[in-house]
Design an enzyme around this catalytic site. Structure first.
Site, PDB file in Angstrom:
ATOM      1  N   ASP A 107       0.861  -1.192   0.000  1.00  0.00           N
ATOM      2  CA  ASP A 107       0.000   0.000   0.000  1.00  0.00           C
ATOM      3  C   ASP A 107       0.893   1.236   0.000  1.00  0.00           C
ATOM      4  O   ASP A 107       2.088   1.155   0.314  1.00  0.00           O
ATOM      5  CB  ASP A 107      -0.912   0.015   1.239  1.00  0.00           C
ATOM      6  N   SER A 108       0.289   2.367  -0.335  1.00  0.00           N
ATOM      7  CA  SER A 108       1.041   3.616  -0.297  1.00  0.00           C
ATOM      8  C   SER A 108       1.493   3.930   1.134  1.00  0.00           C
ATOM      9  O   SER A 108       2.475   4.634   1.331  1.00  0.00           O
ATOM     10  CB  SER A 108       0.166   4.760  -0.808  1.00  0.00           C
ATOM     11  N   GLU A 160      -3.887   9.043   7.159  1.00  0.00           N
ATOM     12  CA  GLU A 160      -2.495   8.564   7.216  1.00  0.00           C
ATOM     13  C   GLU A 160      -1.701   9.337   8.276  1.00  0.00           C
ATOM     14  O   GLU A 160      -0.912   8.759   9.016  1.00  0.00           O
ATOM     15  CB  GLU A 160      -1.865   8.781   5.827  1.00  0.00           C
ATOM     16  N   CYS A 198      -4.340  -1.573  -2.002  1.00  0.00           N
ATOM     17  CA  CYS A 198      -4.470  -0.145  -2.271  1.00  0.00           C
ATOM     18  C   CYS A 198      -5.312  -0.010  -3.535  1.00  0.00           C
ATOM     19  O   CYS A 198      -4.916  -0.505  -4.599  1.00  0.00           O
ATOM     20  CB  CYS A 198      -3.074   0.436  -2.501  1.00  0.00           C
ATOM     21  N   ASN A 199      -6.474   0.620  -3.411  1.00  0.00           N
ATOM     22  CA  ASN A 199      -7.346   0.768  -4.586  1.00  0.00           C
ATOM     23  C   ASN A 199      -6.673   1.590  -5.670  1.00  0.00           C
ATOM     24  O   ASN A 199      -6.830   1.324  -6.860  1.00  0.00           O
ATOM     25  CB  ASN A 199      -8.648   1.456  -4.186  1.00  0.00           C
ATOM     26  N   HIS A 251      -7.730   3.111   3.249  1.00  0.00           N
ATOM     27  CA  HIS A 251      -7.651   3.941   4.460  1.00  0.00           C
ATOM     28  C   HIS A 251      -9.039   4.173   5.086  1.00  0.00           C
ATOM     29  O   HIS A 251      -9.149   4.406   6.285  1.00  0.00           O
ATOM     30  CB  HIS A 251      -7.052   5.315   4.139  1.00  0.00           C
ATOM     31  N   GLY A 259      -2.998   9.152  -4.067  1.00  0.00           N
ATOM     32  CA  GLY A 259      -4.229   9.556  -4.743  1.00  0.00           C
ATOM     33  C   GLY A 259      -4.149  10.793  -5.616  1.00  0.00           C
ATOM     34  O   GLY A 259      -4.939  10.968  -6.542  1.00  0.00           O
ATOM     35  N   CYS A 318     -11.124   2.962  -0.831  1.00  0.00           N
ATOM     36  CA  CYS A 318      -9.744   3.310  -0.479  1.00  0.00           C
ATOM     37  C   CYS A 318      -9.490   2.588   0.829  1.00  0.00           C
ATOM     38  O   CYS A 318     -10.324   2.652   1.741  1.00  0.00           O
ATOM     39  CB  CYS A 318      -9.593   4.817  -0.299  1.00  0.00           C
TER      40      CYS A 318
END
Ligand code: DGL
Length: 291
Positions: free
Chosen positions: A6-7, A166, A69-70, A203, A39, A201
């Site tokens: 993921d980011s 985040e 991660c979308n 998150h 994003g 997402c």
């Protein structure tokens, strides 16, 4: 072990569900915290960063990587699968988090094309909250149109939301933001009633309660972490060769391109167990830090 990318921290919501569903399976998590959030980035940057992250996880011994991660999955997965893996890692696999959601929306496995059974169902209105890049990619719209044409889809980009989550921002800052994005989507429904919503997402499950509070009561929230865990379990059943148990069953290793101490501190909100993040070993640290 199975890799998750993921980011930043969002993929930990997926890891949590996977670990609960497959407690003996080992996982290696990589968060590209140095470059999060994704994003707002260009498609080329997202592709490049995702490819480097997946390569690092392959370098750590994973043969199967989930893009948790979308944004990465929507922008980069297809190209990775079609152009990169066959030439560079023909025996490795990369999966994403969109496919399980589309299967849930379509009530059909991925490889079954939309048929009369879709039209036999009641028409549905679906909202998708996601990052700007996921919305711009059109991945949800395209796949839903192909596999569940009776579903009318409304997307809502939520710039800044993943970044705020985040960074560990307080609910008092995030609540009005979620209320605004939800209000914007509801205002665009052209008289339709919203039936269900995807928090597109990884998150966002962390602030699911805020979405729940902002949405009309009868809207169904589709759970991406849970659905991904079910889909991975089914995948491993079909592909037992992809199961990899490390020396310690249920072991979780976490790596970051950012500050390991900070990543560990903030991770406790996304994952119920303490994760000691490590920096990527030098020879794997090829992820370029974008300004
Ligand atoms: N968690 C990611 C997603 O599912 C990315 C959020 C971001 O980095 O902007 O889209």
């Amino acid at each position: 072990m199975i890799g998750l990318f993921d980011s930043g921290h969002g993929g930990l919501t997926i890891l949590d569900a996977l670990h609960r569903r497959l407690p003996r399976q080992g996982f290696i998590y990589l968060g590209d915290h140095a470059n999060a959030p994704y994003g707002q980035r260009s498609f080329d940057e997202i592709y490049e960063l995702t490819q480097q992250g997946v390569a690092a996880l392959f370098g750590l011994g994973c043969t199967l990587v989930i893009l948790a991660c979308n944004t990465a999955a929507a922008v980069a997965l297809r190209r990775l699968q079609q152009e990169w893996l066959p030439h560079h890692f023909p025996h490795h696999r990369c999966l994403g988090v969109l496919v399980p959601m589309i299967e849930e929306i379509a009530h059909n496995p991925w490889h079954a094309s939309a048929d009369a059974s879709d039209w036999a169902r009641a028409p549905e209105t679906l909202g998708v909250f996601a990052t700007r890049a996921t919305v711009a990619s059109g991945a949800y719209v395209h796949e839903v149109a192909k596999r569940a044409p009776r579903v009318r889809i409304f997307q809502q980009a939520c710039p800044d939301l993943a970044g705020m989550i985040e960074a560990g921002a307080d609910a008092t800052l995030i609540r009005p933001m979620v209320a605004r994005y939800t209000g914007e989507l509801l205002a665009r429904l052209e008289g339709a009633t919203l039936d269900s919503v995807v928090l597109g997402c990884t998150h966002y499950p962390l602030v699911e309660h805020l979405f729940r509070a902002a949405l009309p009561e009868n809207v169904r929230l589709l759970s991406q972490p849970q659905r991904t865990a079910e889909a991975l379990t089914a995948y491993l059943f079909r592909h037992p060769e992809m199961k990899r148990f490390g020396p310690l069953p249920g072991e979780i290793r976490a790596y970051t391109t950012g500050d390991p101490d900070l990543a560990g501190q903030l991770a406790s909100r996304f994952f119920p167990r303490h994760l000691a993040f490590q920096p990527l070993p030098n020879q794997l640290h090829r992820i370029r830090t974008h300004a």
